[in-house]
Design a protein around this motif. Sequence first.
Motif, PDB file in Angstrom:
ATOM      1  N   ASN A 178       0.829  -1.211   0.000  1.00 38.67           N
ATOM      2  CA  ASN A 178       0.000   0.000   0.000  1.00 38.67           C
ATOM      3  C   ASN A 178       0.863   1.261   0.000  1.00 38.67           C
ATOM      4  O   ASN A 178       0.623   2.206   0.751  1.00 38.67           O
ATOM      5  N   LYS A 179       1.846   1.257  -0.886  1.00 39.49           N
ATOM      6  CA  LYS A 179       2.765   2.393  -0.942  1.00 39.49           C
ATOM      7  C   LYS A 179       2.056   3.697  -1.287  1.00 39.49           C
ATOM      8  O   LYS A 179       2.433   4.763  -0.799  1.00 39.49           O
ATOM      9  N   GLU A 180       1.022   3.606  -2.112  1.00 40.39           N
ATOM     10  CA  GLU A 180       0.330   4.827  -2.531  1.00 40.39           C
ATOM     11  C   GLU A 180      -0.255   5.563  -1.327  1.00 40.39           C
ATOM     12  O   GLU A 180      -0.231   6.793  -1.268  1.00 40.39           O
ATOM     13  N   TRP A 181      -0.774   4.794  -0.345  1.00 45.22           N
ATOM     14  CA  TRP A 181      -1.385   5.414   0.830  1.00 45.22           C
ATOM     15  C   TRP A 181      -0.378   6.271   1.586  1.00 45.22           C
ATOM     16  O   TRP A 181      -0.643   7.439   1.858  1.00 45.22           O
ATOM     17  N   GLN A 189       2.712   7.163   0.606  1.00 48.33           N
ATOM     18  CA  GLN A 189       3.412   8.124  -0.255  1.00 48.33           C
ATOM     19  C   GLN A 189       2.568   9.381  -0.465  1.00 48.33           C
ATOM     20  O   GLN A 189       3.109  10.488  -0.574  1.00 48.33           O
ATOM     21  N   ASN A 190       1.232   9.231  -0.496  1.00 53.92           N
ATOM     22  CA  ASN A 190       0.357  10.400  -0.574  1.00 53.92           C
ATOM     23  C   ASN A 190       0.493  11.278   0.666  1.00 53.92           C
ATOM     24  O   ASN A 190       0.378  12.511   0.593  1.00 53.92           O
TER      25      ASN A 190
END
Length: 342
Positions: A316-319, A321-322
């Motif tokens: 869940n890198k997007e979570w 990183q956001n």
Amino acid sequence: MKFLVTGGAGFIGGNFIHYMVNKYPEDTIVNLDKLTYAGNLETCKPVEDKPNYKFYKGDIADRAFIFDLFEKERFDIVVNFAAESHVDRSIEDPEIFVKTNVLGTTTLLDACVKYGIQRYHQVSTDEVYGDLPLDRPDLFFTETTPLHTSSPYSSAKAAADLFVLAYHRTYGLPVTISRCSNNYGPYHFPEKLIPLMISRALANESLPVYGDGANVRDWLHVYDHCTAIDLIIRQGKNGEVYNVGGHNERSNLEVVKTILKALNKPESLIRFVEDRKGHDRRYAIDPTKLETELGWKPKYTFDTGIQQTIQWYLENKEWWQNILSGEYQDYFDKMYAKKIDG
């Protein structure tokens, strides 16, 4: 039943929202969050379209707003996660911790008294007990351990606990309090130890460790914390305090090295930095009361939980990183600009 969960866009509150919405589809779960820097509505994205979930943006210290909300929704149960919680930030700016953690709590309590809720539950912390010596592994925090705070954060939380107990005695408000050890798991804001180390290690950046890294914490997986709170609000004795601990003591340095090993990163990334002011040496919770009286048992050991947590951050890198980019702060406007809270 209708539940008000305050601070439901934060780490523990968000996990509790997931847990409750999915486990109890017949109940209505109302999420109230001010959406300060640590509040992230993307955490609630998996449940935002569920028919038993609602969200309001608001401040628990805003008396007019809180009373209007209680008048409109008529809650049965209130679970208060909302709090400023980062110790370093409390050292820099204690006032906001008093406003949210103390005045916000008393505002909720006043509303609960007026509208006759069935149970108010205060989510507290083991930090209200102060700390324990490193050379006495036989000592643990129990529910009768005197409060002995070390930081503006823990002092504000202790004050809130005392107000909760005072409202129980003075007004007959049905209350419970849980005091937990350090939580970890999915959706943990990246300024905290475990997600900070994971994100920096993945970027091959230095990993700052306070002092000598010998400070010991008892780690509790957030899922186990959620099951404990659910049990307490349904079966806990009115007016009682329950400690929630994981029996997973690790030094900060051990935690960091565990993360590096799991990610196949070198220990040379570790950088020891100046210690935090008033840094507590050891926390260790004795959850015997919760285990014997209510039958609670944790699902995770630290060894199983930390691997699950690391895997979640990898998937869940997007979570996170956001969050690091600041984009998460735009989510409310994108999702709710054209919606009506009610």
